[in-house]
Design a protein around this motif. Sequence first.
Motif, PDB file in Angstrom:
ATOM      1  N   GLN A 134      23.674  -5.490  34.793  1.00  0.00           N
ATOM      2  CA  GLN A 134      22.838  -6.253  35.718  1.00  0.00           C
ATOM      3  C   GLN A 134      22.582  -7.634  35.142  1.00  0.00           C
ATOM      4  N   GLY A 135      22.610  -8.648  36.009  1.00  0.00           N
ATOM      5  CA  GLY A 135      22.317  -9.999  35.553  1.00  0.00           C
ATOM      6  C   GLY A 135      22.074 -10.926  36.723  1.00  0.00           C
ATOM      7  N   GLY A 136      21.711 -12.156  36.397  1.00  0.00           N
ATOM      8  CA  GLY A 136      21.538 -13.183  37.400  1.00  0.00           C
ATOM      9  C   GLY A 136      20.314 -13.006  38.264  1.00  0.00           C
ATOM     10  N   SER A 137      20.181 -13.894  39.220  1.00  0.00           N
ATOM     11  CA  SER A 137      19.092 -13.831  40.191  1.00  0.00           C
ATOM     12  C   SER A 137      19.498 -14.656  41.403  1.00  0.00           C
ATOM     13  N   LYS A 167      24.518 -17.864  40.364  1.00  0.00           N
ATOM     14  CA  LYS A 167      23.996 -18.088  41.711  1.00  0.00           C
ATOM     15  C   LYS A 167      23.388 -16.835  42.332  1.00  0.00           C
ATOM     16  N   TYR A 168      23.863 -15.662  41.926  1.00  0.00           N
ATOM     17  CA  TYR A 168      23.491 -14.408  42.566  1.00  0.00           C
ATOM     18  C   TYR A 168      22.890 -13.424  41.571  1.00  0.00           C
ATOM     19  N   GLU A 169      22.154 -12.476  42.110  1.00  0.00           N
ATOM     20  CA  GLU A 169      21.876 -11.258  41.352  1.00  0.00           C
ATOM     21  C   GLU A 169      23.159 -10.433  41.390  1.00  0.00           C
ATOM     22  N   VAL A 170      23.593  -9.941  40.234  1.00  0.00           N
ATOM     23  CA  VAL A 170      24.844  -9.192  40.175  1.00  0.00           C
ATOM     24  C   VAL A 170      24.621  -7.831  39.523  1.00  0.00           C
ATOM     25  N   TYR A 171      25.331  -6.845  40.062  1.00  0.00           N
ATOM     26  CA  TYR A 171      25.394  -5.515  39.466  1.00  0.00           C
ATOM     27  C   TYR A 171      26.858  -5.102  39.405  1.00  0.00           C
ATOM     28  N   ALA A 172      27.252  -4.469  38.315  1.00  0.00           N
ATOM     29  CA  ALA A 172      28.546  -3.798  38.231  1.00  0.00           C
ATOM     30  C   ALA A 172      28.270  -2.349  37.859  1.00  0.00           C
ATOM     31  N   VAL A 173      28.822  -1.439  38.640  1.00  0.00           N
ATOM     32  CA  VAL A 173      28.514  -0.013  38.512  1.00  0.00           C
ATOM     33  C   VAL A 173      29.660   0.721  37.836  1.00  0.00           C
ATOM     34  N   ASP A 174      29.344   1.546  36.855  1.00  0.00           N
ATOM     35  CA  ASP A 174      30.314   2.506  36.331  1.00  0.00           C
ATOM     36  C   ASP A 174      30.363   3.683  37.304  1.00  0.00           C
ATOM     37  N   MET A 175      31.480   3.815  37.990  1.00  0.00           N
ATOM     38  CA  MET A 175      31.621   4.879  38.979  1.00  0.00           C
ATOM     39  C   MET A 175      32.036   6.193  38.308  1.00  0.00           C
ATOM     40  N   PRO A 176      31.896   7.330  39.012  1.00  0.00           N
ATOM     41  CA  PRO A 176      32.136   8.646  38.400  1.00  0.00           C
ATOM     42  C   PRO A 176      33.615   9.032  38.365  1.00  0.00           C
ATOM     43  N   TYR A 177      34.461   8.079  38.065  1.00  0.00           N
ATOM     44  CA  TYR A 177      35.898   8.349  37.962  1.00  0.00           C
ATOM     45  C   TYR A 177      36.479   7.414  36.902  1.00  0.00           C
ATOM     46  N   GLY A 178      37.614   7.772  36.395  1.00  0.00           N
ATOM     47  CA  GLY A 178      38.331   6.902  35.471  1.00  0.00           C
ATOM     48  C   GLY A 178      37.912   7.078  34.030  1.00  0.00           C
ATOM     49  N   PRO A 179      38.851   6.967  33.098  1.00  0.00           N
ATOM     50  CA  PRO A 179      38.580   7.251  31.689  1.00  0.00           C
ATOM     51  C   PRO A 179      37.650   6.267  31.009  1.00  0.00           C
ATOM     52  N   ARG A 180      37.479   5.081  31.559  1.00  0.00           N
ATOM     53  CA  ARG A 180      36.652   4.074  30.886  1.00  0.00           C
ATOM     54  C   ARG A 180      35.209   4.057  31.376  1.00  0.00           C
ATOM     55  N   SER A 181      34.940   4.742  32.465  1.00  0.00           N
ATOM     56  CA  SER A 181      33.571   4.798  32.980  1.00  0.00           C
ATOM     57  C   SER A 181      32.722   5.701  32.104  1.00  0.00           C
ATOM     58  N   ARG A 182      31.523   5.245  31.765  1.00  0.00           N
ATOM     59  CA  ARG A 182      30.617   6.044  30.936  1.00  0.00           C
ATOM     60  C   ARG A 182      29.535   6.755  31.753  1.00  0.00           C
ATOM     61  N   SER A 183      29.542   6.558  33.062  1.00  0.00           N
ATOM     62  CA  SER A 183      28.648   7.335  33.915  1.00  0.00           C
ATOM     63  C   SER A 183      29.112   8.791  33.944  1.00  0.00           C
ATOM     64  N   ASP A 184      28.210   9.692  34.338  1.00  0.00           N
ATOM     65  CA  ASP A 184      28.610  11.087  34.518  1.00  0.00           C
ATOM     66  C   ASP A 184      29.712  11.165  35.570  1.00  0.00           C
ATOM     67  N   HIS A 185      30.741  11.933  35.259  1.00  0.00           N
ATOM     68  CA  HIS A 185      31.890  12.031  36.157  1.00  0.00           C
ATOM     69  C   HIS A 185      31.748  13.216  37.114  1.00  0.00           C
ATOM     70  N   PHE A 186      32.384  13.086  38.269  1.00  0.00           N
ATOM     71  CA  PHE A 186      32.589  14.230  39.155  1.00  0.00           C
ATOM     72  C   PHE A 186      33.785  13.948  40.050  1.00  0.00           C
ATOM     73  N   GLU A 187      34.437  15.003  40.481  1.00  0.00           N
ATOM     74  CA  GLU A 187      35.582  14.883  41.368  1.00  0.00           C
ATOM     75  C   GLU A 187      35.105  14.932  42.819  1.00  0.00           C
ATOM     76  N   ARG A 188      35.792  14.175  43.679  1.00  0.00           N
ATOM     77  CA  ARG A 188      35.457  14.220  45.093  1.00  0.00           C
ATOM     78  C   ARG A 188      35.832  15.570  45.691  1.00  0.00           C
ATOM     79  N   GLU A 189      34.900  16.174  46.391  1.00  0.00           N
ATOM     80  CA  GLU A 189      35.215  17.350  47.200  1.00  0.00           C
ATOM     81  C   GLU A 189      35.465  16.941  48.641  1.00  0.00           C
ATOM     82  N   ASN A 190      34.864  15.832  49.030  1.00  0.00           N
ATOM     83  CA  ASN A 190      35.029  15.239  50.352  1.00  0.00           C
ATOM     84  C   ASN A 190      35.411  13.784  50.142  1.00  0.00           C
TER      85      ASN A 190
END
Length: 201
Positions: A18-21, A50-73
Amino acid sequence: MVNEKWITVNGKRVRLLQGGSGKSTLLFIHGLSFSADTWNECCLSYFEKKYEVYAVDMPYGPRSRSDHFERENENDYAEHLKAIVDALGILNPILIGASIGGETVLRYLALGYPASAAIVIGPVGVNRIDLVKIRKPVLGIWGSRDDVSPRYNADLLTRFGFKVVYIEGARHPAYLDNTEEFIKIVEGFLSEVGTAAITDS
């Protein structure tokens, strides 16, 4: 300067940068082989001027550190993104997603969830999304050498009235191959849809 932040969404730990405003919020969603850090290495330092910015670690991919889960839908990742937006209290973000992140953004919009506009870079799975339900401005960006998301996907967006541009010589992660051109294209699109234009410092 962006800072790392952790939140819990539906029992899953989610990592964000998170950064910016500013009055508008840009929310970045990475592709399968990348993470939130990819956006930080690429362009967050520019957009946070210029903006408030967020970048999200999504629950997929080997480099994401968020908790992972597979799509069922097929909409599961879009639903997860909506839960993150709600948890952060963001109103009508500008969504920027690459590859599967772009697919997630398009599904989010097709479900009618709040956003002011979206930019998708080489989104996959476009033919499985009900594009007619998307009522927000969308820009598609493709690298002219993209060999992952075929031009058919770009043609589909065009057929449904959305603007598509190509970055000459760029591959699937076009925003990494030519970041300067990517930023210029994003600036122009945000100006067109009525948000504040970014200017060089």
